[in-house]
Design a protein around this motif. Sequence first.
Motif, short mmCIF file in Angstrom:
data_model
loop_
_atom_site.label_atom_id
_atom_site.label_comp_id
_atom_site.label_asym_id
_atom_site.label_seq_id
_atom_site.Cartn_x
_atom_site.Cartn_y
_atom_site.Cartn_z
N ALA A 137 116.14 15.11 11.70
CA ALA A 137 117.51 15.29 12.17
C ALA A 137 117.72 16.71 12.64
CB ALA A 137 118.51 14.96 11.06
N LYS A 192 122.51 15.14 14.94
CA LYS A 192 121.83 13.98 15.50
C LYS A 192 120.68 13.60 14.58
CE LYS A 192 120.32 12.28 20.04
NZ LYS A 192 120.09 12.64 21.46
N THR A 193 120.51 12.31 14.37
CA THR A 193 119.41 11.83 13.54
C THR A 193 118.49 10.95 14.37
OG1 THR A 193 120.70 9.91 12.82
CG2 THR A 193 120.80 11.90 11.44
N GLN A 212 114.60 17.56 18.47
CA GLN A 212 114.94 17.60 19.89
C GLN A 212 114.01 18.53 20.66
OE1 GLN A 212 119.22 17.29 21.04
NE2 GLN A 212 119.61 17.67 18.87
#
Length: 465
Positions: free
Chosen positions: A4, A15-16, A167
């Motif tokens: 995450a 965000k996960t 990310q």
Amino acid sequence: MPIATINPATGETLKTFEAHGPKEIERRIALARAAVDEQQSLDFDTRARLLNRAAALLDEDQEHIARTMTIEMGKPIAAARAEAAKCAKAMRWYARHAADLLADEHPSTQDVDDSGAARVTVRYRPLGVVLAVMPWNFPLWQVVRFAAPALMAGNTGLLKHASNVPQTALYLDDLFHRAGWPRGCFQTLLVGAGAVEGVLRDPRIAAATLTGSEPAGSSVAAIAGDEVKKTVLELGGSDPFVVMSSARVEQAADTAVTARVQNNGQSCIAAKRFIVHTDVYDAFLQRFTEGMSRLTVGDPLKDDVQIGPLALEAGRSDVEELVDDAVAHGATAVCGGRRPSGLDRGWFYEPTVLTGVDPSMRIHREEAFGPVATVYRVADLDEAVALANDTPFGLSSNVWTRDKDEMARFARDIEAGGVFFNGMTASHPALPFGGAKRSGYGRELSAHGIREFCNITTLWYGKEQ
């Protein structure tokens, strides 16, 4: 640990991501292995064109990926931009030099005349699929300094990145794909640490590289050793920053601030132990402490902020425990030593300078992964060398002196992978990087780094009968 994006400046989960399961892991390993033949069929000019394209895309994406890194692990935005630019530079360096670094070598037949050889060639051939287990502190640079030479050598790569920078990991996967590398040449595995052993034991994985903690390195080395697979390990550091009486003290103290707090103090090669000759100790300590005290702590997305949060809440707790233990055993926090006021959200910690540290304190032996410096007073050269080596680590070191004899002594006796005189440690694509003792083994960057994941092959040709 969940996969995450958790903003360390606020503690908010942004965000996960669902971890890759066994079927997806298998698919990606199979793709990486299938890509080996195609990747090895590419000539150096083609690989260089693809790597230069990746560098150009990275330049175009600089602001986007810098912001992503800052939000994921808290480094100041200016440092994040610089990291992205450094990665593009390294890609271009390997694109330009790889062919020469891996060129065939032709030993003189006179040197091996008794072997009966008409000619001998030494060739660098890629190993195949390399697994990279990478940390969060330099989430772009740590990967690129493996990926650029590995891909240019003809290998394919699988990245298991730290779970708190997903990310950034996915960006790298996309970057090499957009640059045009053959399908499967570079892929990210979104998996936790528990999946590493299974991937590393897969017979299609040829080798592994890890940058991270000492326990993680020991674990990967043990598994790879059991499988007889090549590894490169870059682990912890407790780098000395030695200031002798002939040094330019003001310059040394100013550089010491940057050397200690780069990346919010979360760098293996950040100077951590400041060993100062008694003749200049007071002057150094005053200027160094003033510099540390002036640093601006706050939102890392602001251009004027110099120190952001630590990347992990547990990481801040570890730093707090080391400082509290030292103070409880008699050390003095001449600045910092606590959480900053007014920053209740996020995992911030004040730049801290400790004096009076001795071997009874944990911080004397353990790596402080945050903006905490320990300053020691020494009486002479022998004491400085002994204290510099009084650590289980040996990544790099910094020495400030204008005495040529002292330089020669430090160059000979410091137990580390690098000695930087009158400047702070930094990594550069043209210079080999790695450590000694419990800081790991093998080298990244330069000719040494690109050859780590090559099969050095001897081609012997006998005389015609």
